[in-house]
Design an enzyme around this catalytic site. Sequence first.
Site, PDB file in Angstrom:
ATOM      1  CD  GLU A  52      -2.828   1.012   2.383  1.00  0.00           C
ATOM      2  OE1 GLU A  52      -2.720   0.457   3.330  1.00  0.00           O
ATOM      3  OE2 GLU A  52      -3.761   1.927   2.141  1.00  0.00           O
ATOM      4  CB  ALA A  75       0.498  -2.297  11.516  1.00  0.00           C
ATOM      5  CG  MET A  76       0.281  -3.282   4.936  1.00  0.00           C
ATOM      6  SD  MET A  76      -0.863  -1.621   4.520  1.00  0.00           S
ATOM      7  CE  MET A  76      -2.346  -2.465   3.386  1.00  0.00           C
ATOM      8  CD  GLU A  77      -4.938  -2.045   5.377  1.00  0.00           C
ATOM      9  OE1 GLU A  77      -3.815  -1.618   6.324  1.00  0.00           O
ATOM     10  OE2 GLU A  77      -5.404  -1.354   4.819  1.00  0.00           O
ATOM     11  CG  ASN A  78       0.084  -7.001   3.932  1.00  0.00           C
ATOM     12  OD1 ASN A  78      -0.065  -5.646   3.114  1.00  0.00           O
ATOM     13  ND2 ASN A  78       0.995  -6.943   5.138  1.00  0.00           N
ATOM     14  CD  GLU A  81      -2.976  -2.113  10.649  1.00  0.00           C
ATOM     15  OE1 GLU A  81      -3.495  -2.236   9.371  1.00  0.00           O
ATOM     16  OE2 GLU A  81      -2.674  -1.088  11.178  1.00  0.00           O
ATOM     17  CG  HIS A 102      -7.756  -1.950   7.793  1.00  0.00           C
ATOM     18  ND1 HIS A 102      -8.625  -1.118   7.464  1.00  0.00           N
ATOM     19  CD2 HIS A 102      -6.654  -1.368   8.039  1.00  0.00           C
ATOM     20  CE1 HIS A 102      -7.936  -0.003   7.422  1.00  0.00           C
ATOM     21  NE2 HIS A 102      -6.698  -0.029   7.877  1.00  0.00           N
TER      22      HIS A 102
END
Length: 898
Positions: free
Chosen positions: A136, A276-279, A312, A315
């Site tokens: 992202e 942080a990232m919600e992959n 996260e 999401h």
Amino acid sequence: MTEVAGSSTAARQQAEPVVVRRLDYRPPDWLVDEVELCFWLDPRATRVQGRLRLRRADAGGTAPLRLHGGDQPLVRLCCDGAELASHAWQRDSDGLTLFGLPAACTLEIETELDPQANRALEGLYLSAGIFCTQCEAEGFRRILFFPDRPDVLARYTTTLIADERLPVLLANGNLVASGPLADGRHFARWHDPFPKPSYLFALVAGELVCRERPYRTLSGRSVQLQIYVEPRNAALCDHALASLERAMRWDEQRFGLEYDLERYMVVAVDDFNMGAMENKGLNVFNSKYVLACPATATDDDYLDIEGVIAHEYFHNWTGNRITCRDWFQLSLKEGLTVFRDQEFSADMHSAAIKRIEEVRLLQTQQFAEDAGPTAHPVRPDSYVEINNFYTMTVYHKGAELVRLLQTLLGWEDFVRGMRLYVERHDGQAVTTDDFVAAVLDANPQAGIDRELFSRWYSQAGTPLLRLSWQQDAAAGQWRLHCRQSCPPTPGQEHKQPVLIPLRLALLDASGRPCGLRLAGETEAGAPERVLRLTAAEQEFTFVDLPGEVTPSLLRGFSAPVRLEAPLTREQQAFLMAHDSDAFNRWQAAQALLLQALLAGLKAPEGGAGELADSLLLEAFHHSLTDQTADPALLALALTLPTEGYIADQLPGAVDPARVHQVREKLRGQLATRLNDALLICYRQQQDAGPYVFSGPALARRRLKNLCLTYLARSPAEEARDLLWQQARHSDNMTDTAAAMALLAETPDVAVDELLQTFYQRWRHQPLVIDKWLAWQARSQRPDCLARLCRLLEDPAFSLTNPNRVRALIGTFCQANPYHFHAADGSGYRFLEQQLCAIDGFNPQVAARLVLPLLRWPRFEPGRRVLMLAVLQRLAARQPLSRDLYEMVQRALAQEAVD
Ligand code: TRP
Ligand code: ZN
């Protein structure tokens, strides 16, 4: 490695920055149904093969296929098994265009990456030997040529092949196969059954350990929860894991939303641009938001971890299952998900405290953004670099807009709206308008004007709500006059009224809310109500009141507006002591402090005498000795506004040195005049036993440490002893950090020794070193900047690690206005030097660091000129990232305000 040549490969150079506009949106011409990816992982040469099953969205269409791309080489390009002829495709600075493809086909693309050289931390990179990705917003294109836009949803199968020395191989979805290969390598294949946009792709490979536990959803599905960290951090995952469980349960209970894959994986890495990232199924986290134990993490760290883990996780529904049509809709997922994590945290702890903290953030950071050169609507109209729009406005004002809906509807009806939203749009890429429409369609009874409400998304700037009133105590009447307006922002001169819910109560002389009856109503209703303001001016008359009343306005901060109301200091003190709305008690306390500070700033010599009058002193004293109040609430109420916030409230040009002096003066006066009460309160809040992370213990530590911020300025020896005692002997980082930060404020050789001892003990724990760096970066000592320059060379510091950079450089520029705005411009030049270094390899971080400089028009002429000179030099730099270019241009486009 060889690169295949299409036409005009030579034309690949840095192009002029392009403005992307919301109204130019067109649905994709081509769709991708399946993606198969294979990675041969190697630090310097990772081979990537992609196989894309494509078809035209409209079978009769003729548009070529557009694939975005970075500057990675194109090694192979085949369509349906045959190499593509060179006239059939074209490469330019940001991708490939392919001509004459059959309406449905399979494209094979091969490329090669150098993860070790990637210090932008976007795409595939290495963090302490761990391979990880960040896609992202537009990072996937740096991995593979692809239609890298959020409205292209595909099913992904990912194969990772790596050396056995990288034992853990992860990607999105469920593990479908794994095993050894020849020559010491092994593989793992993952399949994600949910169609997703490319920005949610992730892979991780490394020497990691896993802390896990099983979870059972309310409907009985079992999910394995896993947190992957470096082996040395194995013992620091319990809090994150427990937080994850709580978040999952909460979302099931509040919104009926369950998790949908066999496992939920979280990986902690040290080098990460954001939180942080919600992959999908494989979140990648900044280790700051995972790792905790009482000795290394503060109470606030514990709360942040819980909040980010929840964010996260949430999401998965608001972002992943339902995603954004285009990046102008970013708040669709971010505003809504922040709102959800706020509600979760409010339910886990104290709702009042959580609300106050959010509003404080909004008032200090988002209001400042709305008043400056980067002001933009929650749904922006244009951008140059989308990474610059992950802002307080999109996240936090966006969350306030969702909260407005909940305030207007009540929470049960709001939940019904959410359910319709999910039911209607699951599996789709949609807009903020779609969200509002779903929530309102589920609630036609509410009679909310969609267009009036939607202006909140399209207009930038903070509305100003001016309230005034007349009271006729004898007749039992109270008439409220409301006027709303909104100042101009870049590109938006004129604003229209918005729908403002105004929650209020009228308090009688004992502080009890009166039953409320508007003229024309037949009987009195509840003692609190939400008025709907829909026009520039409106009046409301309340009748049947028992006599004199004090209004409690905008309770719980029912709308993100600036409130102007003619409350007297006596009324503020009354509200601070008696309002049943905790938020308003806090707001009243802050208003009293702010008035004292502003009065001091207006006086010629910073107010030669006392800034704290008897009213303020009594209110403070009363709070410090109040045995019934929540200590956490008291701590918030008695916290002095930040220098930045005070500066924002000044009508004219700001002199940051004076703001600092006056604030320090008030702090010193309160410390001296209230010394005894502060000491008693400190002692009362002191816990005897070991550290526990619980609401009441946390509240006591907060009040105790608030007392300490004043006691550090007390002339009493006893106060000084307490401070040293706490810095040296506390058993937890919350108390240690509070004391150390205060000691580090002023020069002292004994403090230097203490800092050195601390460093020796913690130098191998980067997250702790960040605190150590930040104390020094906030210091008021005269040699602060010189010391920071030396710290840049310290082995524990690294310019390529965003956490270190934020701790040292970010803290200095944002939280140390006294030194950052030094009259000789040394602070600005320091930032300039660091920006020039960082922009070359990590534009995202550079574009965030520059923010304090963009506010140049607010300052007195001397500083203004110095700030402007730095901005002009930056603008002339070659090369300059798109990220920094956009920020600097916006700053230069504005004019000084007086
Ligand atoms: N979507 C992420 C979140 O809010 C944040 C994010 C956006 C991000 N871009 C990023 C994280 C780049 C890391 C790097 O949860
Ligand atoms: Zn988010």
